[in-house]
Design an enzyme around this catalytic site. Structure first.
Site, PDB file in Angstrom:
ATOM      1  CG  HIS A  99      57.335  48.505  40.542  1.00  0.00           C
ATOM      2  ND1 HIS A  99      57.440  49.875  40.513  1.00  0.00           N
ATOM      3  CD2 HIS A  99      57.299  48.102  39.244  1.00  0.00           C
ATOM      4  CE1 HIS A  99      57.491  50.281  39.258  1.00  0.00           C
ATOM      5  NE2 HIS A  99      57.398  49.227  38.465  1.00  0.00           N
TER       6      HIS A  99
ATOM      7  CD  GLU B 196      63.050  52.888  35.112  1.00  0.00           C
ATOM      8  OE1 GLU B 196      62.533  52.328  36.072  1.00  0.00           O
ATOM      9  OE2 GLU B 196      63.006  52.440  33.947  1.00  0.00           O
TER      10      GLU B 196
ATOM     11  CG  ASP C 224      34.939  52.065  27.961  1.00  0.00           C
ATOM     12  OD1 ASP C 224      34.073  51.200  27.775  1.00  0.00           O
ATOM     13  OD2 ASP C 224      34.954  52.795  28.983  1.00  0.00           O
TER      14      ASP C 224
ATOM     15  CE  LYS D 155      47.336  42.628  34.835  1.00  0.00           C
ATOM     16  NZ  LYS D 155      46.235  41.893  34.253  1.00  0.00           N
TER      17      LYS D 155
ATOM     18  CB  SER E 111      56.759  44.273  30.946  1.00  0.00           C
ATOM     19  OG  SER E 111      55.445  44.767  30.881  1.00  0.00           O
TER      20      SER E 111
ATOM     21  CB  CYS F 185      60.945  50.181  38.742  1.00  0.00           C
ATOM     22  SG  CYS F 185      60.301  50.758  37.183  1.00  0.00           S
TER      23      CYS F 185
HETATM   24  N1  CAA Z   1      36.638  48.453  31.022  1.00  0.00           N
HETATM   25  C1  CAA Z   1      37.308  47.796  32.013  1.00  0.00           C
HETATM   26  N2  CAA Z   1      38.457  47.106  31.797  1.00  0.00           N
HETATM   27  C2  CAA Z   1      38.962  47.116  30.544  1.00  0.00           C
HETATM   28  C3  CAA Z   1      38.304  47.744  29.473  1.00  0.00           C
HETATM   29  C4  CAA Z   1      37.100  48.445  29.757  1.00  0.00           C
HETATM   30  N3  CAA Z   1      36.433  49.095  28.802  1.00  0.00           N
HETATM   31  N4  CAA Z   1      39.029  47.546  28.360  1.00  0.00           N
HETATM   32  C5  CAA Z   1      40.109  46.813  28.719  1.00  0.00           C
HETATM   33  N5  CAA Z   1      40.058  46.544  30.028  1.00  0.00           N
HETATM   34  C6  CAA Z   1      41.032  45.802  30.837  1.00  0.00           C
HETATM   35  C7  CAA Z   1      41.583  44.579  30.150  1.00  0.00           C
HETATM   36  O1  CAA Z   1      40.724  43.467  30.271  1.00  0.00           O
HETATM   37  C8  CAA Z   1      42.894  44.407  30.885  1.00  0.00           C
HETATM   38  O2  CAA Z   1      42.646  43.823  32.142  1.00  0.00           O
HETATM   39  P1  CAA Z   1      43.448  42.482  32.582  1.00  0.00           P
HETATM   40  O3  CAA Z   1      44.916  42.860  32.517  1.00  0.00           O
HETATM   41  O4  CAA Z   1      42.970  42.256  33.969  1.00  0.00           O
HETATM   42  O5  CAA Z   1      43.098  41.452  31.592  1.00  0.00           O
HETATM   43  C9  CAA Z   1      43.330  45.842  31.158  1.00  0.00           C
HETATM   44  O6  CAA Z   1      42.154  46.650  30.998  1.00  0.00           O
HETATM   45  C10 CAA Z   1      44.374  46.335  30.200  1.00  0.00           C
HETATM   46  O7  CAA Z   1      43.948  46.043  28.910  1.00  0.00           O
HETATM   47  P2  CAA Z   1      44.958  45.553  27.772  1.00  0.00           P
HETATM   48  O8  CAA Z   1      45.848  44.467  28.276  1.00  0.00           O
HETATM   49  O9  CAA Z   1      44.195  45.312  26.553  1.00  0.00           O
HETATM   50  O10 CAA Z   1      45.818  46.907  27.626  1.00  0.00           O
HETATM   51  P3  CAA Z   1      46.994  47.288  26.666  1.00  0.00           P
HETATM   52  O11 CAA Z   1      47.268  46.255  25.648  1.00  0.00           O
HETATM   53  O12 CAA Z   1      46.660  48.660  26.173  1.00  0.00           O
HETATM   54  O13 CAA Z   1      48.284  47.357  27.587  1.00  0.00           O
HETATM   55  C11 CAA Z   1      49.828  47.377  29.340  1.00  0.00           C
HETATM   56  C12 CAA Z   1      48.348  47.305  28.993  1.00  0.00           C
HETATM   57  C13 CAA Z   1      50.571  46.195  28.742  1.00  0.00           C
HETATM   58  C14 CAA Z   1      49.967  47.354  30.848  1.00  0.00           C
HETATM   59  C15 CAA Z   1      50.395  48.713  28.771  1.00  0.00           C
HETATM   60  O14 CAA Z   1      49.823  49.777  29.478  1.00  0.00           O
HETATM   61  C16 CAA Z   1      51.899  48.827  28.873  1.00  0.00           C
HETATM   62  O15 CAA Z   1      52.634  48.417  27.982  1.00  0.00           O
HETATM   63  N6  CAA Z   1      52.377  49.438  29.984  1.00  0.00           N
HETATM   64  C17 CAA Z   1      53.815  49.677  30.194  1.00  0.00           C
HETATM   65  C18 CAA Z   1      54.521  48.436  30.700  1.00  0.00           C
HETATM   66  C19 CAA Z   1      54.115  48.048  32.095  1.00  0.00           C
HETATM   67  O16 CAA Z   1      53.634  48.833  32.875  1.00  0.00           O
HETATM   68  N7  CAA Z   1      54.387  46.783  32.449  1.00  0.00           N
HETATM   69  C20 CAA Z   1      54.162  46.301  33.788  1.00  0.00           C
HETATM   70  C21 CAA Z   1      55.212  45.315  34.255  1.00  0.00           C
HETATM   71  S1  CAA Z   1      56.868  45.964  33.945  1.00  0.00           S
HETATM   72  C22 CAA Z   1      57.228  46.943  35.304  1.00  0.00           C
HETATM   73  O17 CAA Z   1      56.581  46.864  36.307  1.00  0.00           O
HETATM   74  C23 CAA Z   1      58.364  47.900  35.206  1.00  0.00           C
HETATM   75  C24 CAA Z   1      57.823  49.255  34.890  1.00  0.00           C
HETATM   76  O18 CAA Z   1      57.596  50.040  35.781  1.00  0.00           O
HETATM   77  C25 CAA Z   1      57.594  49.607  33.502  1.00  0.00           C
END
Ligand code: CAA
Length: 391
Positions: free
Chosen positions: A237, A83, A33, A246, A205, A115
């Protein structure tokens, strides 16, 4: 110290890639979605590097306008933070030094801590300029963020380079002391030398980032830093833009403030404009947030901005920068918008081919397709050497 000149960011310029993948295309491919991408993580499109683009071509494209505007006199150091390094030994900054025709009387080094690396580079640059205020330091943060296809991280990919010219009496931002720093040994995101794409534990993370926010803020206040209410805005970041939200809510809670969503939007809103359409640019991300803030707000003269730099693994730093009066006369807002608008959309098949592109490792002559129209390109890998061209 009372008589020392202010030191900080005198100029800032960024570059991104030739191509862009809208999240609607990714959502259509994997059946997600689109609300999850647009509103859940706050991403609308991601920059995609052409086969003849990399951290060097982006870094040189970001830095060239700084050298054109200010000349290269006094630049005796280039700090290249990344990185997504292209060589285990040689600094990517040396290629940039060569492409820009800089003086041989220069030290060039590459820094890495996920980062966070660019903030270490900025702080080291400030130290060098304090030692000799006549010098200027070119800091380049450049990254291509790459996760496995069809993994949760894929939607957060992106690529960009930010170049900062650090010097005395800066025209944009005076970097203040103290800094709050924080380190914890966590495996939230990492990339072993044999892998092209990062490994990540997504939820771990996010938790590690939040812990680092409170840890670096705690140290910042213990070092005698400003109070939360003094800041006009916060640059976080942004691995995805909703992470900044967040983090800021977490900081407000940690400081015992209620979470007022109008305040959160005011503090952060303008900082997410570039990241939301470029994606995660790793080391460059927090300074892309600064670019977006300065390009959009005109009320920041003499006002402090908070910076929260996070690098997985993990290291974080919170510091303040006061925006220099008259900063708006020194911005590159039109060039920044052009860098975003000039990207060409790719379809899913082309994106996937670019994602999977890698050079053979046989030491042969491997020219690249001339895809990018930017000022610098990676023309070939020849005899294990990267060959760059200037247009
Ligand atoms: N409409 C609106 N919102 C929706 C939705 C919809 N249809 N479906 C899901 N969402 C929302 C969820 O509720 C969630 O919101 P909250 O976090 O506010 O609860 C959000 O969308 C994401 O949903 P999920 O958590 O289910 O998503 P996911 O499991 O696919 O993973 C993630 C999200 C963990 C960020 C993933 O993208 C990921 O692994 N990213 C890479 C790691 C990352 O960026 N980590 C951040 C900290 S580490 C860092 O900062 C260093 C770096 O640069 C990597």
């Amino acid at each position: 110290m009372a008589n020392e000149p202010a030191v900080g960011i005198h100029d800032l310029s960024f570059a991104t890639t030739e191509f862009v993948l809208p999240h609607t295309v990714l959502a259509e491919h994997n059946g997600t979605d689109i609300g999850k991408y647009h509103h859940g993580i706050g991403q609308w499109s991601m920059s995609v590097a052409a086969a003849d683009e990399d951290i060097v071509t982006m870094g040189a494209a970001a830095a060239a306008p700084l050298v054109r505007r200010h000349g290269s006199d006094g630049i005796r150091t280039i700090l290249f933070a990344t990185e997504s390094s292209i060589d285990q030994a040689k600094s990517a900054g040396i290629y940039v030094h060569s492409l820009l025709g800089l003086d041989s009387a220069t030290r060039v080094v590459e820094l890495k801590q996920a980062c966070y690396g660019a903030t270490a580079a900025l702080q080291f640059a400030v130290g060098l300029v304090r030692r000799d205020p006549g010098q200027r330091v070119l800091v380049i943060a450049s990254d291509v963020s790459k996760y496995e296809l069809d993994s949760p991280g894929e939607a957060t990919q992106g690529a960009a380079a930010v170049a900062l010219l650090v010097g005395a009496d800066p025209a944009l931002v005076r970097v203040e002391e103290p800094s709050g720093v924080f380190t914890a040994d966590v495996m939230d995101f990492w990339r072993p030398n044999y892998r092209e794409a990062a490994l990540v534990d997504g939820q771990e993370s996010i938790g590690a980032y939040l812990l680092a926010v409170q840890g670096s803020w705690k140290d910042y206040t213990e070092q005698g830093g400003r109070t939360l209410d003094e800041f006009a805005a916060f640059c976080y970041h942004q691995p995805f833009t909703k992470m900044a939200y967040k983090a800021h809510r977490h900081l407000l809670n940690y400081c015992g403030h209620g979470v007022d969503e109008d305040r959160v939007s005011r503090d952060l809103g303008p900082t997410t404009a570039y990241n939301s359409v470029i994606g995660n640019s790793y080391t460059a991300s927090v300074y892309l947030a600064l670019a977006a803030l300065l390009d959009q707000r005109d009320d920041l003269d003499d006002r402090p901005v908070g910076f929260l730099s996070y690098g997985s693994g993990s290291v974080a730093e919170f510091f303040a920068g006061t925006v220099a009066p008259g900063y708006r006369d020194h911005l590159r807002t039109t060039a920044h918008r052009d860098a975003i608008d000039r990207r060409k959309p790719v379809d899913y098949v082309r994106y996937r081919a670019l994602h999977e592109h890698s050079f053979p490792t046989d030491g042969g002559d491997h020219p690249t397709l001339a895809d990018t129209t930017g000022p610098f390109r990676l023309a070939a890998l020849r005899g294990h050497k990267r060959i760059y061209e200037t247009r």
